[in-house]
Motif scaffolding. Structure first.
Motif, PDB file in Angstrom:
ATOM      1  N   THR A 204       6.479   0.018   0.886  1.00  0.00           N
ATOM      2  CA  THR A 204       7.835  -0.349   1.944  1.00  0.00           C
ATOM      3  C   THR A 204       8.917   0.488   1.862  1.00  0.00           C
ATOM      4  OG1 THR A 204       7.130  -2.761   1.256  1.00  0.00           O
ATOM      5  CG2 THR A 204       9.089  -2.534   2.118  1.00  0.00           C
ATOM      6  N   GLY A 205       8.980   1.346   0.924  1.00  0.00           N
ATOM      7  CA  GLY A 205      10.310   2.418   0.862  1.00  0.00           C
ATOM      8  C   GLY A 205      11.043   2.213  -0.251  1.00  0.00           C
ATOM      9  N   ILE A 206      10.677   1.310  -1.261  1.00  0.00           N
ATOM     10  CA  ILE A 206      11.778   0.775  -2.414  1.00  0.00           C
ATOM     11  C   ILE A 206      11.362   2.097  -3.248  1.00  0.00           C
ATOM     12  CG2 ILE A 206      12.286  -0.630  -4.162  1.00  0.00           C
ATOM     13  CD1 ILE A 206      11.062  -2.996  -2.473  1.00  0.00           C
TER      14      ILE A 206
ATOM     15  N   MET B 109      13.178  -6.407   2.876  1.00  0.00           N
ATOM     16  CA  MET B 109      12.481  -5.291   2.093  1.00  0.00           C
ATOM     17  C   MET B 109      12.156  -4.276   2.920  1.00  0.00           C
ATOM     18  SD  MET B 109      13.305  -5.620  -1.035  1.00  0.00           S
ATOM     19  CE  MET B 109      14.915  -6.365  -0.824  1.00  0.00           C
TER      20      MET B 109
ATOM     21  N   LYS C 182      20.965  -6.591  -2.835  1.00  0.00           N
ATOM     22  CA  LYS C 182      19.686  -5.776  -2.106  1.00  0.00           C
ATOM     23  C   LYS C 182      18.954  -5.361  -3.608  1.00  0.00           C
ATOM     24  CE  LYS C 182      18.845  -1.973   0.617  1.00  0.00           C
ATOM     25  NZ  LYS C 182      19.738  -1.063   1.444  1.00  0.00           N
TER      26      LYS C 182
ATOM     27  N   ALA D 114      13.444  -3.160   5.660  1.00  0.00           N
ATOM     28  CA  ALA D 114      14.420  -2.349   6.087  1.00  0.00           C
ATOM     29  C   ALA D 114      15.268  -1.661   4.883  1.00  0.00           C
ATOM     30  CB  ALA D 114      15.447  -2.982   6.943  1.00  0.00           C
ATOM     31  N   TYR D 115      14.569  -1.671   3.477  1.00  0.00           N
ATOM     32  CA  TYR D 115      15.472  -1.393   2.474  1.00  0.00           C
ATOM     33  C   TYR D 115      15.975  -0.217   2.414  1.00  0.00           C
ATOM     34  CZ  TYR D 115      16.427  -0.768  -2.556  1.00  0.00           C
ATOM     35  OH  TYR D 115      17.012  -0.502  -3.640  1.00  0.00           O
ATOM     36  N   ILE D 116      15.543   1.047   3.188  1.00  0.00           N
ATOM     37  CA  ILE D 116      15.667   2.212   3.229  1.00  0.00           C
ATOM     38  C   ILE D 116      17.117   2.509   4.114  1.00  0.00           C
ATOM     39  CG2 ILE D 116      13.605   3.266   3.006  1.00  0.00           C
ATOM     40  CD1 ILE D 116      13.442   4.167   5.917  1.00  0.00           C
TER      41      ILE D 116
ATOM     42  N   ALA E 278      10.968  -8.047  -5.863  1.00  0.00           N
ATOM     43  CA  ALA E 278       9.591  -7.324  -4.937  1.00  0.00           C
ATOM     44  C   ALA E 278       8.784  -6.461  -5.906  1.00  0.00           C
ATOM     45  CB  ALA E 278      10.245  -6.452  -4.016  1.00  0.00           C
TER      46      ALA E 278
END
Lengths: 256, 370
Positions: free
Chosen positions: B261-263, A123, B243, A125-127, B250
Motif C-alpha cells: 500500500t506504500g506504508i 491508507m 496518520k 493514499a498514505y504516500i 494497519a
C-alpha cells in the motif's frame, strides 16, 4: 482499445507482440521467482498500452500471479527488464513503484480488517501529504456501499464488499495501471458478474488493467487482449475474443 | 417465566460446562462472603476501598508498562522479554536526574548520579517529592522517557533488526539475553541495593472519609493517575486519529499489505519503538515514584504481571493491556481479604488463567489492535 495489431494467427503471436513504439508497460525477457533460486518465470514478455485491459490466463501454477507480482517488485528479479511509462522499474521495491502510478490489489487478505472502511481508503493514499478528497469522493461514487459503511470495520464486510474496498484503496492514488490478482476468487457466483462489470467501468474511465483470472472464459470475453501462460512461459497472445475462439487454446486451457 | 428461564439456563450450563459452572459458584460464594463480611463488620468498607484504590494504582502502572509491550508485540510480532529491564533502565536514568537536580551542591555528585547507593543519600533525606520538588520529578520523568527511547532504538538497530527475518522464537530468546545483559549492567553500574526514593516528606496525603473509616490518597497517587490516564488518552488519540497511528494499526493487521500500500514499514517500526519506549520509560519512573523504592530487578519482577495483563487483555491490543492491568492490579490488591499477602500475585495469575479459559483470545482480542 488495443492499438497493437497482433501479427497474424496464433503461431505468430507466440512472440511477445511487443512493438518498437512506447507501451505503458513493457515486460521484456523477464526471469523471476522467489527466494534465492526458485525460478518460476522464464523469459516472459508482455506489454500493456495506455487504457488497455489485459488479462493473463493459464493453468494452475503457470506463473500468472508471479508475472504480475514481478511488475510490482514482489518477486526476486533474475533477468530481463521492466519499463513503465518510459522509466526502467526493474528491481524497484513496491513502495517506490506505487509512486509511479501502478496500483496493486492482492488476491486475498487485501483489506486491513481492524481498520474502518474509510481508514482503509486513507491508507491507500498514505504516500500523499493529505487524503485527496476528490479521489475519496470518486471511490464512494463508484462503490456507494463503501460510503454507507464508512465507519464499519473492514473485517466485518462481506467478501464482495472487501474486494470493492481493496480496489477502492488502490484507486485512491488514481493509478495509470491497476494490477488485479484474481478479483473473482472467493466470490459467490452471482457476484462474479457484478465484479467484472465494475472492472469494466474502471477501465472505461481510462485506467489500464492487467488482471490475472482463474475464471478464464469470462476474463477473455471482457478484456481487450489476453496472454496465456504455461509453465512460466508465454504460450499465446491475442485479443480476448480470438483466444476464446481458438481451437488449440480452447482444448488446452479452457476445457474444450 | 424469567426466573424459570434463568434457572433452566443455569441447569444447562451446569451440565454442559461443569468447569464454567464451578467458577460461577466460586465467584458467587466470594461475593456473598464479601457482602456478609461488610454487613457484619468483619471487613471494613474503608479497608476494601483502600485495597481497591491500591489495586487501581498498581493496575495503572502495569497497564502503562503493558502498552509498550503490546505495541511492539503487535507490530514486530515478537514478545520482548527485555521490556521489564527497559522499565528499570528508564527508572534509573530518570531518578538519577531527579536526584541530581534536587541534591545538587549539597550532596556528593557521584552518589546523586548513581541514585544514592549508600544509604546516607536517600530520596527522603534529600527531600524528593512531587509537591516539594515538582520540577525535578518532571525532569526525571522526561529523561526516563527519552533514555528508554534511546535504549530501545539502540538495541533494535544492533540486535533485533539484523534478526528481523529470523522469526519470533529467535527474537524472543535473543530478547531474554538482552534482558539479562541489561539487568546486570544496571546492577554493576548502580549497585544492587534497594533504596528509598521518596517518602512522606515531599508527598503529602489526604485521608478521605469513607463509610466506616478513611482511604489514604497521596499526591504521588494523584500524579500517577494524571500521568497514566493522560498518556493512555494520548495513545488512544494517536492510534485512532493520526496518520502514523493508523499506519501502525494497519501494519499490525497485515504487514505485507501495508508494504504494497506504500506504508514505509521500517519507519513505522522505528516510530513504534519511539512511542513504546517512551511509554515504558514513563512507566518505570512512575512505578518508582509510586512505590517509593528502586532496585535493579524492579522491572523484571513486574514483567510477569505485565505479560499476564497483556495476555489477558488480548495480546496486541492496547485497550486490553490497560483493562488487563487494572484487573490484575485490583485482584492482587483485594485478594488479601481472603489469602495471605504472599499469595496475592499467585491469585492474580489464577484469575488470568480463569479469564483465558472463558476467552482464550483475551478480553479485547481482534479489537483496535496496535
Amino acid at each position: 482499445m488495443s492499438d497493437a495489431e497482433p501479427a497474424g494467427g496464433v503461431e505468430a503471436s507466440r512472440e511477445s507482440g511487443i512493438t518498437e513504439g512506447e507501451h505503458l508497460l513493457t515486460v521484456r525477457d523477464v526471469d523471476a521467482g522467489y527466494g534465492e533460486d526458485l525460478q518460476i518465470l522464464t523469459s516472459v514478455n508482455m506489454f500493456v498500452d495506455e487504457g488497455e485491459y489485459v488479462t493473463i490466463v493459464g493453468p494452475n501454477g503457470a506463473g500468472k500471479s508471479t508475472a504480475m507480482k514481478s511488475v510490482f517488485g514482489l518477486t526476486t528479479h533474475m533477468g530481463g527488464n521492466i519499463v513503465f511509462d518510459g522509466q526502467d522499474i526493474t528491481g524497484l521495491a513496491p513502495e517506490d513503484i506505487i509512486h509511479l502510478g501502478i496500483g496493486y490489489v492482492p488476491q486475498s487478505d487485501n483489506v486491513f480488517p481492524s481498520l474502518s472502511v474509510r481508514e482503509n481508503l486513507e491508507m491507500g493514499a498514505y504516500i500523499l501529504e493529505e487524503v485527496p478528497q476528490d479521489a475519496l469522493e470518486a471511490v464512494y461514487d463508484r462503490f456507494p456501499i463503501l460510503e454507507e459503511r464508512e465507519e464499519q470495520r473492514a473485517g466485518t464486510l462481506s467478501g464482495g464488499q472487501q474486494q470493492m474496498l481493496a480496489m477502492g484503496r488502490a484507486l485512491m492514488l488514481d493509478p495509470d495501471l491497476l494490477l488485479l490478482d484474481e478479483p473473482s476468487a472467493g466470490l459467490a457466483p452471482d457476484l462474479v458478474d457484478e465484479m467484472f462489470d465494475r472492472i469494466d467501468v474502471i477501465n472505461d474511465d481510462g485506467t489500464a488493467i492487467l488482471m490475472v483470472e482463474q475464471n478464464a472464459k469470462e476474463a477473455l470475453r471482457r478484456c481487450d487482449r489476453g496472454y496465456v501462460l504455461a509453465q512460466g512461459e508465454n504460450r499465446y497472445m491475442d485479443d480476448g475474443q480470438r483466444l476464446l475462439e481458438d481451437e488449440e487454446v480452447r482444448q488446452q486451457f479452457l476445457g474444450g | 417465566m424469567g426466573v424459570r428461564d434463568t434457572v433452566n439456563r443455569g441447569r444447562i450450563v451446569a451440565i454442559e460446562r461443569p468447569d464454567v459452572f464451578l467458577v460461577w459458584v466460586l465467584g458467587a460464594a466470594l461475593v456473598v462472603d464479601l457482602l456478609w463480611g461488610l454487613a457484619t463488620g468483619g471487613i471494613a468498607f474503608s479497608t476494601l476501598a483502600s485495597n481497591v484504590w491500591d489495586g487501581i494504582m498498581r493496575g495503572l502502572v502495569i497497564g502503562l508498562a503493558g502498552i509498550g509491550l503490546s505495541m511492539t508485540y503487535s507490530i514486530l510480532n515478537f514478545a520482548n522479554f527485555a521490556h521489564g529491564d527497559y522499565i528499570t533502565a528508564g527508572a534509573f536514568a530518570g531518578w538519577s536526574v531527579t536526584y541530581l537536580i534536587t541534591g545538587f551542591g549539597e550532596y556528593d555528585l557521584g552518589a546523586l548520579v548513581l541514585v544514592g547507593p549508600k544509604s546516607n543519600v536517600t530520596g527522603t533525606i534529600i527531600g524528593i517529592g512531587v509537591v516539594s520538588t515538582p520540577l525535578a520529578v518532571l525532569a526525571g520523568l522526561l529523561v526516563a522517557g527519552a533514555a528508554t527511547i534511546a535504549l530501545a532504538l539502540l538495541v533494535d538497530r544492533y540486535v533485533y533488526r539484523p534478526l528481523r527475518d529470523e522469526g519470533g522464537i529467535t527474537l524472543l530468546i535473543t530478547s531474554i539475553g538482552v534482558a539479562f545483559a541489561l539487568r546486570y549492567l544496571i546492577a554493576f553500574v548502580f549497585d544492587s541495593s534497594t533504596r528509598t526514593t521518596a517518602g512522606t516528606t515531599g508527598n503529602p496525603a489526604v485521608r478521605l472519609n469513607f463509610v466506616d473509616g478513611t482511604v489514604r490518597v497521596s499526591s504521588h497517587d494523584v500524579t500517577l493517575v494524571v500521568v497514566s490516564v493522560g498518556l493512555m488518552l494520548g495513545v488512544h488519540y494517536l492510534l485512532q486519529r493520526t496518520k502514523l497511528g493508523k499506519a501502525m494499526r494497519a501494519m499490525a493487521d497485515n504487514e505485507d499489505l501495508a508494504r504494497v500500500t506504500g506504508i514505509p514499514t521500517e519507519r513505522v517500526v522505528r516510530s513504534t519503538w519511539i512511542i513504546g519506549g517512551g511509554l515504558t520509560g514513563f512507566a518505570g519512573f512512575m512505578l518508582v515514584l509510586w512505590k517509593e523504592t528502586i532496585r535493579f530487578n524492579d522491572g523484571w519482577l513486574l514483567l510477569l504481571l505485565i505479560f499476564a495483563a497483556v495476555i489477558m487483555g488480548g495480546i496486541g491490543s492496547i485497550y486490553g493491556a490497560i483493562a488487563g492491568g487494572l484487573i490484575i492490579g485490583i485482584v492482587a490488591s483485594t485478594s488479601v481479604i481472603w489469602v495471605p499477602s504472599g499469595l496475592t500475585e499467585a491469585t492474580a495469575f489464577l484469575v488470568m488463567i480463569l479469564v483465558l479459559l472463558f476467552r482464550p483470545e483475551g478480553i479485547f482480542s481482534g479489537r483496535s489492535t496496535a
